[in-house]
Design a protein around this motif. Structure first.
Motif, PDB file in Angstrom:
ATOM      1  N   THR A  68       0.826  -1.205   0.000  1.00 32.70           N
ATOM      2  CA  THR A  68       0.000   0.000   0.000  1.00 32.70           C
ATOM      3  C   THR A  68       0.864   1.261   0.000  1.00 32.70           C
ATOM      4  O   THR A  68       0.590   2.214  -0.745  1.00 32.70           O
ATOM      5  N   ILE A  69       1.905   1.275   0.813  1.00 34.11           N
ATOM      6  CA  ILE A  69       2.789   2.443   0.866  1.00 34.11           C
ATOM      7  C   ILE A  69       3.507   2.634  -0.468  1.00 34.11           C
ATOM      8  O   ILE A  69       3.573   3.750  -1.007  1.00 34.11           O
ATOM      9  N   LEU A  70       4.056   1.564  -1.023  1.00 33.91           N
ATOM     10  CA  LEU A  70       4.767   1.662  -2.304  1.00 33.91           C
ATOM     11  C   LEU A  70       3.842   2.148  -3.415  1.00 33.91           C
ATOM     12  O   LEU A  70       4.229   2.994  -4.234  1.00 33.91           O
ATOM     13  N   ALA A  71       2.618   1.624  -3.446  1.00 33.19           N
ATOM     14  CA  ALA A  71       1.667   2.053  -4.469  1.00 33.19           C
ATOM     15  C   ALA A  71       1.296   3.521  -4.291  1.00 33.19           C
ATOM     16  O   ALA A  71       1.175   4.270  -5.272  1.00 33.19           O
ATOM     17  N   GLY A  72       1.115   3.959  -3.046  1.00 39.41           N
ATOM     18  CA  GLY A  72       0.814   5.365  -2.798  1.00 39.41           C
ATOM     19  C   GLY A  72       1.946   6.279  -3.239  1.00 39.41           C
ATOM     20  O   GLY A  72       1.709   7.345  -3.823  1.00 39.41           O
ATOM     21  N   VAL A  73       3.185   5.854  -2.986  1.00 40.07           N
ATOM     22  CA  VAL A  73       4.349   6.617  -3.438  1.00 40.07           C
ATOM     23  C   VAL A  73       4.367   6.719  -4.962  1.00 40.07           C
ATOM     24  O   VAL A  73       4.578   7.799  -5.534  1.00 40.07           O
ATOM     25  N   ALA A  74       4.128   5.597  -5.637  1.00 37.29           N
ATOM     26  CA  ALA A  74       4.157   5.585  -7.101  1.00 37.29           C
ATOM     27  C   ALA A  74       3.064   6.478  -7.684  1.00 37.29           C
ATOM     28  O   ALA A  74       3.312   7.251  -8.624  1.00 37.29           O
ATOM     29  N   LEU A  75       1.860   6.405  -7.143  1.00 41.19           N
ATOM     30  CA  LEU A  75       0.755   7.218  -7.655  1.00 41.19           C
ATOM     31  C   LEU A  75       0.988   8.702  -7.389  1.00 41.19           C
ATOM     32  O   LEU A  75       0.675   9.554  -8.235  1.00 41.19           O
ATOM     33  N   ALA A  76       1.541   9.038  -6.218  1.00 35.81           N
ATOM     34  CA  ALA A  76       1.813  10.442  -5.899  1.00 35.81           C
ATOM     35  C   ALA A  76       2.857  11.030  -6.847  1.00 35.81           C
ATOM     36  O   ALA A  76       2.688  12.143  -7.357  1.00 35.81           O
ATOM     37  N   LEU A  77       3.935  10.289  -7.086  1.00 32.89           N
ATOM     38  CA  LEU A  77       4.970  10.777  -7.996  1.00 32.89           C
ATOM     39  C   LEU A  77       4.450  10.864  -9.428  1.00 32.89           C
ATOM     40  O   LEU A  77       4.789  11.791 -10.167  1.00 32.89           O
ATOM     41  N   SER A  78       3.628   9.901  -9.830  1.00 33.96           N
ATOM     42  CA  SER A  78       3.044   9.952 -11.166  1.00 33.96           C
ATOM     43  C   SER A  78       2.194  11.203 -11.335  1.00 33.96           C
ATOM     44  O   SER A  78       2.277  11.894 -12.361  1.00 33.96           O
ATOM     45  N   GLY A  79       1.374  11.517 -10.330  1.00 36.86           N
ATOM     46  CA  GLY A  79       0.568  12.729 -10.402  1.00 36.86           C
ATOM     47  C   GLY A  79       1.407  13.993 -10.448  1.00 36.86           C
ATOM     48  O   GLY A  79       1.102  14.929 -11.192  1.00 36.86           O
ATOM     49  N   ALA A  80       2.479  14.037  -9.646  1.00 37.04           N
ATOM     50  CA  ALA A  80       3.356  15.209  -9.646  1.00 37.04           C
ATOM     51  C   ALA A  80       3.991  15.422 -11.016  1.00 37.04           C
ATOM     52  O   ALA A  80       4.095  16.558 -11.501  1.00 37.04           O
ATOM     53  N   ILE A  81       4.410  14.337 -11.645  1.00 33.43           N
ATOM     54  CA  ILE A  81       5.025  14.441 -12.983  1.00 33.43           C
ATOM     55  C   ILE A  81       4.006  14.923 -14.001  1.00 33.43           C
ATOM     56  O   ILE A  81       4.288  15.803 -14.824  1.00 33.43           O
ATOM     57  N   PHE A 200       4.339  -9.592  -4.671  1.00 34.13           N
ATOM     58  CA  PHE A 200       3.899  -8.329  -5.267  1.00 34.13           C
ATOM     59  C   PHE A 200       4.807  -7.176  -4.834  1.00 34.13           C
ATOM     60  O   PHE A 200       4.984  -6.204  -5.578  1.00 34.13           O
ATOM     61  N   VAL A 201       5.367  -7.268  -3.632  1.00 34.31           N
ATOM     62  CA  VAL A 201       6.351  -6.273  -3.199  1.00 34.31           C
ATOM     63  C   VAL A 201       7.577  -6.340  -4.102  1.00 34.31           C
ATOM     64  O   VAL A 201       8.102  -5.305  -4.543  1.00 34.31           O
ATOM     65  N   TYR A 202       8.015  -7.546  -4.406  1.00 33.98           N
ATOM     66  CA  TYR A 202       9.203  -7.724  -5.246  1.00 33.98           C
ATOM     67  C   TYR A 202       8.946  -7.266  -6.677  1.00 33.98           C
ATOM     68  O   TYR A 202       9.892  -6.938  -7.407  1.00 33.98           O
ATOM     69  N   ILE A 203       7.673  -7.252  -7.088  1.00 33.16           N
ATOM     70  CA  ILE A 203       7.332  -6.771  -8.427  1.00 33.16           C
ATOM     71  C   ILE A 203       7.346  -5.251  -8.476  1.00 33.16           C
ATOM     72  O   ILE A 203       7.885  -4.640  -9.403  1.00 33.16           O
ATOM     73  N   LEU A 204       6.747  -4.610  -7.484  1.00 32.94           N
ATOM     74  CA  LEU A 204       6.590  -3.151  -7.490  1.00 32.94           C
ATOM     75  C   LEU A 204       7.852  -2.415  -7.079  1.00 32.94           C
ATOM     76  O   LEU A 204       8.171  -1.350  -7.628  1.00 32.94           O
ATOM     77  N   LEU A 205       8.609  -2.969  -6.135  1.00 34.80           N
ATOM     78  CA  LEU A 205       9.773  -2.269  -5.590  1.00 34.80           C
ATOM     79  C   LEU A 205      10.832  -1.932  -6.638  1.00 34.80           C
ATOM     80  O   LEU A 205      11.362  -0.807  -6.629  1.00 34.80           O
ATOM     81  N   ALA A 255       1.028   2.590 -13.806  1.00 32.95           N
ATOM     82  CA  ALA A 255       0.660   1.246 -14.242  1.00 32.95           C
ATOM     83  C   ALA A 255       1.156   0.186 -13.265  1.00 32.95           C
ATOM     84  O   ALA A 255       0.431  -0.764 -12.946  1.00 32.95           O
ATOM     85  N   SER A 256       2.390   0.329 -12.787  1.00 39.18           N
ATOM     86  CA  SER A 256       2.926  -0.659 -11.841  1.00 39.18           C
ATOM     87  C   SER A 256       2.130  -0.656 -10.543  1.00 39.18           C
ATOM     88  O   SER A 256       1.915  -1.708  -9.930  1.00 39.18           O
ATOM     89  N   ALA A 257       1.660   0.537 -10.123  1.00 36.84           N
ATOM     90  CA  ALA A 257       0.890   0.626  -8.882  1.00 36.84           C
ATOM     91  C   ALA A 257      -0.493   0.012  -9.037  1.00 36.84           C
ATOM     92  O   ALA A 257      -0.906  -0.842  -8.242  1.00 36.84           O
ATOM     93  N   VAL A 258      -1.225   0.442 -10.068  1.00 42.18           N
ATOM     94  CA  VAL A 258      -2.608  -0.020 -10.190  1.00 42.18           C
ATOM     95  C   VAL A 258      -2.688  -1.486 -10.593  1.00 42.18           C
ATOM     96  O   VAL A 258      -3.740  -2.118 -10.407  1.00 42.18           O
ATOM     97  N   SER A 259      -1.605  -2.054 -11.125  1.00 40.15           N
ATOM     98  CA  SER A 259      -1.642  -3.473 -11.474  1.00 40.15           C
ATOM     99  C   SER A 259      -1.794  -4.358 -10.239  1.00 40.15           C
ATOM    100  O   SER A 259      -2.279  -5.488 -10.349  1.00 40.15           O
ATOM    101  N   VAL A 260      -1.402  -3.857  -9.075  1.00 43.01           N
ATOM    102  CA  VAL A 260      -1.534  -4.652  -7.849  1.00 43.01           C
ATOM    103  C   VAL A 260      -2.516  -4.040  -6.844  1.00 43.01           C
ATOM    104  O   VAL A 260      -2.864  -4.688  -5.860  1.00 43.01           O
TER     105      VAL A 260
END
Length: 335
Positions: A68-81, A200-205, A255-260
């Motif tokens: 959950t934390i990793l996905a939140g980080v990915a989505l936040a950075l994606s939005g900032a970009i 799934f952690v090993y996939i997203l990290l 994409a990596s975040a929402v896939s999981v």
């Protein structure tokens, strides 16, 4: 040159939000059907817990929290970009349709392609990236004007249109599918975090470990993109090349975040805005705070949906939407 007072303020805020995130993780480890006291959490982490405590913490709760934390980080950075590339404060991978494009690709792969259980979870991020990239390319093309570049209102409207169209396509895809597969796709669309095991952690990290340093390396280019196009060209920035690289990174992160985690929106809208309100629009200052806030927001939403609402498990995407939708309307009216 960044003023020292701003740097000090950023460090204080970064320390504060990091502490809040850690406290939320500790609370999350205690919540659930099997309550684990704080002192038992410490004992379990140092190897003195029972088998049940180790199973609950290390096999059920901790991997879900990390995901959950990793996905939140990915989505936040994606939005900032996306906000930097489009010069649009309303840009978010969920709002402008990128998540929906990834969802359609995942649905087609899940429903109609031969699936090997061993490779399924490893293929999902790449399938989601392909769908998200094609969607982003179409949205970018329809929103771009040679004279004025990206038009913010047109981008939002185009993205919302794509999101609605893909939602309709989702309904068509699942209308004739098997019940078990339909249940998975419906949960995915609602933003129910389904990838809750260590694989799934090993996939997203790895996506984050590779892309986050690249983002910080391009932070100054993101600052320059906020200037007028002539000024950006005047300082030697190759605008279209930088935009394309940043867009690819934003799509890959989303994409990596929402896939999981499923189709979660508004994290990419809320986290950058809150960070900018606290330390200003300088990319080097707000990005570190943005990623911590993003991870914390999604974690809080998941904990609320899983534990605090007395109506069963509510997907984190719905909880985030209840918070983010009014804020989106507020920004839309203000802008």
């Amino acid at each position: 040159m960044i003023h020292p007072s701003l740097i000090r303020k950023q460090r204080v805020l970064l320390g504060f939000f990091s502490t809040v995130l850690i406290l939320t993780v500790v609370i999350g480890l205690q919540l659930g059907d099997s309550t684990v006291a704080f002192e038992r959490i410490i004992a379990t982490f140092i190897g003195q817990g029972t088998f049940e405590e180790e199973f609950v913490l290390f096999s059920i709760r901790l991997p879900r929290i990390v995901i959950t934390i990793l996905a939140g980080v990915a989505l936040a950075l994606s939005g900032a970009i996306l906000q930097a590339v489009t010069k649009n404060d309303l840009a978010d991978p969920g709002i402008i349709g990128i998540n929906s494009g990834a969802g359609v690709a995942v649905a087609i792969y899940f429903l109609y392609c031969p699936i090997d259980s061993g490779s399924f979870i490893f293929m999902l991020p790449f399938v989601a990236f392909l769908g998200a990239f094609l969607t982003a390319g179409m949205i970018y093309a329809l929103s771009y004007r040679k004279q004025s570049g990206i038009e913010p209102v047109r981008l939002v409207l185009t993205g919302v249109g794509f999101s609605m169209a893909f939602s309709g396509l989702m309904v068509v895809l699942i209308s004739s599918a098997e019940r078990e597969k339909v249940d998975f796709i419906v949960q995915w669309m609602a933003g129910d975090i389904w990838g809750t095991d260590w694989p799934f952690v090993y996939i997203l990290l790895p996506w984050l470990l590779f892309l986050v340093p690249v983002i910080f390396w391009l932070a100054n280019s993101m600052n320059i993109l906020s200037l007028h196009q002539q000024a950006s060209v005047g300082v030697g920035l190759r605008i279209e090349k930088v935009r394309l690289i940043l867009l690819l990174i934003a799509v890959a992160l989303a994409a990596s975040a929402v896939s999981v985690t499923g189709g979660i929106s508004f994290i990419g809208l809320l986290a950058p805005h809150l960070a900018k309100q606290l330390v200003g629009p300088r990319t080097q200052l707000y990005l570190p705070i943005c990623l911590v806030i993003g991870g914390w927001l999604l974690l809080v939403a998941d904990l609320i949906g899983m534990n605090l609402l007395q109506v069963g498990n509510v997907p984190a995407g719905i909880v985030v939407a209840l918070i983010g939708a009014p804020y989106f309307v507020y920004l839309l009216m203000r802008k």
